[in-house]
Write a protein that holds these residues in place. Sequence first.
Motif, short mmCIF file in Angstrom:
data_model
loop_
_atom_site.label_atom_id
_atom_site.label_comp_id
_atom_site.label_asym_id
_atom_site.label_seq_id
_atom_site.Cartn_x
_atom_site.Cartn_y
_atom_site.Cartn_z
N ASN A 121 0.87 -1.18 0.00
CA ASN A 121 0.00 0.00 0.00
C ASN A 121 0.90 1.23 0.00
O ASN A 121 1.89 1.27 0.75
CB ASN A 121 -0.86 0.07 1.27
N LEU A 122 0.58 2.22 -0.80
CA LEU A 122 1.36 3.45 -0.81
C LEU A 122 0.42 4.65 -0.90
O LEU A 122 -0.59 4.60 -1.61
CB LEU A 122 2.33 3.48 -2.00
N PHE A 123 0.76 5.70 -0.17
CA PHE A 123 0.02 6.96 -0.23
C PHE A 123 0.99 8.09 0.05
O PHE A 123 1.90 7.96 0.87
CB PHE A 123 -1.09 7.00 0.83
N THR A 124 0.81 9.20 -0.64
CA THR A 124 1.53 10.40 -0.25
C THR A 124 0.73 11.10 0.84
O THR A 124 -0.50 11.02 0.89
CB THR A 124 1.72 11.36 -1.42
N ALA A 125 1.44 11.79 1.72
CA ALA A 125 0.75 12.58 2.74
C ALA A 125 -0.12 13.65 2.08
O ALA A 125 -1.18 14.01 2.58
CB ALA A 125 1.76 13.21 3.69
N SER A 126 0.34 14.14 0.94
CA SER A 126 -0.43 15.14 0.20
C SER A 126 -1.81 14.61 -0.17
O SER A 126 -2.83 15.29 0.03
CB SER A 126 0.32 15.53 -1.08
N GLU A 127 -1.86 13.39 -0.70
CA GLU A 127 -3.15 12.88 -1.17
C GLU A 127 -4.01 12.35 -0.04
O GLU A 127 -5.24 12.40 -0.12
CB GLU A 127 -2.93 11.80 -2.23
N LEU A 128 -3.41 11.83 1.03
CA LEU A 128 -4.21 11.44 2.20
C LEU A 128 -4.86 12.68 2.83
O LEU A 128 -6.03 12.64 3.23
CB LEU A 128 -3.34 10.73 3.23
N SER A 129 -4.11 13.77 2.90
CA SER A 129 -4.70 15.00 3.45
C SER A 129 -5.78 15.54 2.51
O SER A 129 -6.77 16.12 2.96
CB SER A 129 -3.61 16.06 3.68
N ASN A 130 -5.60 15.32 1.20
CA ASN A 130 -6.61 15.73 0.24
C ASN A 130 -7.91 14.93 0.43
O ASN A 130 -9.00 15.49 0.37
CB ASN A 130 -6.08 15.53 -1.18
N LEU A 131 -7.76 13.64 0.67
CA LEU A 131 -8.93 12.81 0.94
C LEU A 131 -9.66 13.31 2.19
O LEU A 131 -10.89 13.44 2.20
CB LEU A 131 -8.52 11.34 1.12
N MET A 132 -8.89 13.59 3.25
CA MET A 132 -9.52 14.07 4.48
C MET A 132 -10.18 15.43 4.28
O MET A 132 -11.25 15.71 4.84
CB MET A 132 -8.50 14.15 5.62
N PHE A 133 -9.56 16.28 3.46
CA PHE A 133 -10.16 17.58 3.16
C PHE A 133 -11.52 17.40 2.48
O PHE A 133 -12.50 18.05 2.83
CB PHE A 133 -9.23 18.40 2.26
#
Length: 324
Positions: A237-249
């Motif tokens: 599994n891989l995620f950037t912190a940028s895109e995880l924060s985007n999901l939460m936003f």
Amino acid sequence: MLVSYAIRSKDGRIIDGESHEIPLPPASNMKIPSTYYAYKILGKERTLKTLFRIDQEFLNIYGDPLFLFSKGEFESLLSDYLGDLKFVYYDKNMLWDEKYHPDWMIGDKEYCYGAPVEPYTIDENCIGGYHKGEHSTGSLLEREFKLIRKESKNTNSKDGNYSIISREIKLKDVISHILSISCNFSAELLLRYSSQQENDEKTWIGAANNVSKFLINMGLDSSQFEIRDGSGLSRTNLFTASELSNLMFKIFTYDREFVYYLPGPGKGTLSNRLDDIKDYEIYAKTGTIRYISSLTGVSLSRELAFSFIAYGKEPTEKREEAID
């Protein structure tokens, strides 16, 4: 130690961050996209209903999977029939060939039960040898109650004398359980069942692909993540912190009710963390596997969405201190 993070303001802009474009294993932060997918596919008001049909010495279990179902509840629910039961058979549509994800590592057994993922069982299929990471076959329900699994029942009661008992649980309670205590078994079971409900795809690869498509349709960048399972145990599994924060936003902006399923201040896996900033009203998911710690969520009072992923050989406590 590498700490990758991104903090977004209420308009979605990254206002602070570092190394946030580096894809890293998100650990249990993977449970946010997988449970949110289930929340949208199954419907937030969904009640999961499992049926038990008792016909002489045969027990037929069908309907929705069993979540948060204990040995004691099974004994209480079927107390009038246990002495006669010898055989069990299941809805054929719910018999899954894959019980273990190929990415799961025995070295990570301290972070999971290592239980085979099956729709109908008790105590999350994880008592006894499963705690030691032993790959056993068969449902714990069958083992505990000495029931023999049959492909199907060959005959019906001639006099039609059978009983049906139902057991229900709200999807909201399942999601809250998964996110609050970071339950790996229920996360995987919910992911695969939700995928099966969407388009009859119940393999891990198929379910992961469904979640990926779901996130892309939400506007996430597919080059910023790779999904392999629902719990975060897979290291691929891989995620950037940028895109995880985007999901939460996006969740915070368009589906704020879901935020409250995450552990809040002093609750669940946040029970001993972030006590010094309670006024931030943080709701967030923690994550830990070997060499990885993560924290993704929102601050209600500051209207911020954030994601932190720390990578390093330091002890878990040190990585969490760096994040906090």
